[in-house]
Design a protein around this motif. Sequence first.
Motif, PDB file in Angstrom:
ATOM      1  N   PRO A   1      12.657  20.306  26.946  1.00  0.00           N
ATOM      2  CA  PRO A   1      11.388  19.757  26.443  1.00  0.00           C
ATOM      3  C   PRO A   1      10.195  20.086  27.335  1.00  0.00           C
ATOM      4  O   PRO A   1       9.079  19.648  27.070  1.00  0.00           O
ATOM      5  CB  PRO A   1      11.646  18.251  26.434  1.00  0.00           C
ATOM      6  N   ASN A   2      10.428  20.874  28.393  1.00  0.00           N
ATOM      7  CA  ASN A   2       9.371  21.186  29.357  1.00  0.00           C
ATOM      8  C   ASN A   2       9.281  22.698  29.568  1.00  0.00           C
ATOM      9  O   ASN A   2      10.250  23.419  29.336  1.00  0.00           O
ATOM     10  CB  ASN A   2       9.662  20.523  30.705  1.00  0.00           C
TER      11      ASN A   2
ATOM     12  N   CYS B   1      -2.782  20.957  28.060  1.00  0.00           N
ATOM     13  CA  CYS B   1      -2.423  21.844  26.953  1.00  0.00           C
ATOM     14  C   CYS B   1      -2.047  20.953  25.777  1.00  0.00           C
ATOM     15  O   CYS B   1      -1.282  19.997  25.948  1.00  0.00           O
ATOM     16  CB  CYS B   1      -1.250  22.737  27.346  1.00  0.00           C
ATOM     17  N   ALA B   2      -2.585  21.261  24.595  1.00  0.00           N
ATOM     18  CA  ALA B   2      -2.289  20.454  23.405  1.00  0.00           C
ATOM     19  C   ALA B   2      -0.800  20.478  23.059  1.00  0.00           C
ATOM     20  O   ALA B   2      -0.308  19.576  22.384  1.00  0.00           O
ATOM     21  CB  ALA B   2      -3.115  20.949  22.212  1.00  0.00           C
ATOM     22  N   CYS B   3      -0.058  21.478  23.567  1.00  0.00           N
ATOM     23  CA  CYS B   3       1.361  21.587  23.235  1.00  0.00           C
ATOM     24  C   CYS B   3       2.222  20.606  24.026  1.00  0.00           C
ATOM     25  O   CYS B   3       3.406  20.463  23.758  1.00  0.00           O
ATOM     26  CB  CYS B   3       1.852  23.015  23.464  1.00  0.00           C
ATOM     27  N   ALA B   4       1.630  19.917  25.021  1.00  0.00           N
ATOM     28  CA  ALA B   4       2.413  19.031  25.889  1.00  0.00           C
ATOM     29  C   ALA B   4       1.818  17.634  25.926  1.00  0.00           C
ATOM     30  O   ALA B   4       0.604  17.467  25.944  1.00  0.00           O
ATOM     31  CB  ALA B   4       2.463  19.606  27.301  1.00  0.00           C
ATOM     32  N   ALA B   5       2.684  16.637  25.962  1.00  0.00           N
ATOM     33  CA  ALA B   5       2.229  15.250  26.050  1.00  0.00           C
ATOM     34  C   ALA B   5       1.634  14.962  27.426  1.00  0.00           C
ATOM     35  O   ALA B   5       0.764  14.110  27.575  1.00  0.00           O
ATOM     36  CB  ALA B   5       3.382  14.295  25.758  1.00  0.00           C
ATOM     37  N   ARG B   6       2.090  15.716  28.443  1.00  0.00           N
ATOM     38  CA  ARG B   6       1.643  15.471  29.813  1.00  0.00           C
ATOM     39  C   ARG B   6       1.716  16.768  30.600  1.00  0.00           C
ATOM     40  O   ARG B   6       2.619  17.583  30.378  1.00  0.00           O
ATOM     41  CB  ARG B   6       2.567  14.413  30.425  1.00  0.00           C
ATOM     42  N   THR B   7       0.770  16.966  31.506  1.00  0.00           N
ATOM     43  CA  THR B   7       0.813  18.121  32.403  1.00  0.00           C
ATOM     44  C   THR B   7       0.612  17.659  33.839  1.00  0.00           C
ATOM     45  O   THR B   7      -0.031  16.639  34.079  1.00  0.00           O
ATOM     46  CB  THR B   7      -0.273  19.169  32.074  1.00  0.00           C
TER      47      THR B   7
ATOM     48  N   MET C   1       3.042  22.361  35.219  1.00  0.00           N
ATOM     49  CA  MET C   1       4.220  21.896  34.494  1.00  0.00           C
ATOM     50  C   MET C   1       3.773  21.240  33.195  1.00  0.00           C
ATOM     51  O   MET C   1       2.914  20.359  33.208  1.00  0.00           O
ATOM     52  CB  MET C   1       4.991  20.903  35.366  1.00  0.00           C
ATOM     53  N   LEU C   2       4.351  21.686  32.090  1.00  0.00           N
ATOM     54  CA  LEU C   2       4.057  21.123  30.766  1.00  0.00           C
ATOM     55  C   LEU C   2       5.253  20.275  30.346  1.00  0.00           C
ATOM     56  O   LEU C   2       6.343  20.797  30.126  1.00  0.00           O
ATOM     57  CB  LEU C   2       3.811  22.250  29.748  1.00  0.00           C
ATOM     58  N   PHE C   3       5.049  18.961  30.257  1.00  0.00           N
ATOM     59  CA  PHE C   3       6.125  18.013  29.963  1.00  0.00           C
ATOM     60  C   PHE C   3       6.084  17.529  28.523  1.00  0.00           C
ATOM     61  O   PHE C   3       5.017  17.381  27.939  1.00  0.00           O
ATOM     62  CB  PHE C   3       5.989  16.768  30.864  1.00  0.00           C
ATOM     63  N   ASP C   4       7.261  17.196  27.992  1.00  0.00           N
ATOM     64  CA  ASP C   4       7.406  16.568  26.676  1.00  0.00           C
ATOM     65  C   ASP C   4       6.620  17.354  25.630  1.00  0.00           C
ATOM     66  O   ASP C   4       5.663  16.858  25.032  1.00  0.00           O
ATOM     67  CB  ASP C   4       6.947  15.108  26.714  1.00  0.00           C
TER      68      ASP C   4
END
Length: 184
Positions: A74-75, A97-103, A142-145
């Motif tokens: 998921p990351n 980033c709109a693709c990730a819930a958290r960065t 890091m792009l999370f969730d």
Amino acid sequence: MKRFLALSVLALALGACSDTQKTDGKVSEVIGISVSEDKGVIKVTSTVDKNGSKIKAEFVLTNYGVRTPLGQNPNTGAYVTIENKGKTDDRLVSASCACAARTELHTMSMSDGQMSMSAVPEGFEIKAGEKLVLAPGGNHIMLFDLTTRPAEGATQKVTLVFEKAGEITIDMPVSMTPAAPAGH
């Protein structure tokens, strides 16, 4: 009257082009920003009025990209090399980033033969005339969730937030090998 009308329209247009942001309790107003891209090199010039002091930031961005997520992970990571061509030190304080819930901005380190990753909440300083390299195996975004999975060959808008220069949004290509490894 015509001159007043023309000046009013000009003032409204300039106001529409500026963006007020608050960083660490200090108000900044982006006066102007210029972004150009040529063969994978992005040149950015930004003029910011920070509490009455004008700052001109100049960056060259290269080796930028988002890694295609592996399997069902998921990351994923995003990478960029930022060269500060300006005369003022700055700091990359966050990214989104709109693709990730958290960065998060991350660093990698080795201890007792184990590689570990940790967040860098204070961000990364980029001294005038120096480079910040965010690459696989080193410092990175890091792009999370993931809310959407970046697909090979697509692009993702990633916003970089600088302490002095403000926000810069770029289209990063998505690839299994998005940037040169750290140290290359």
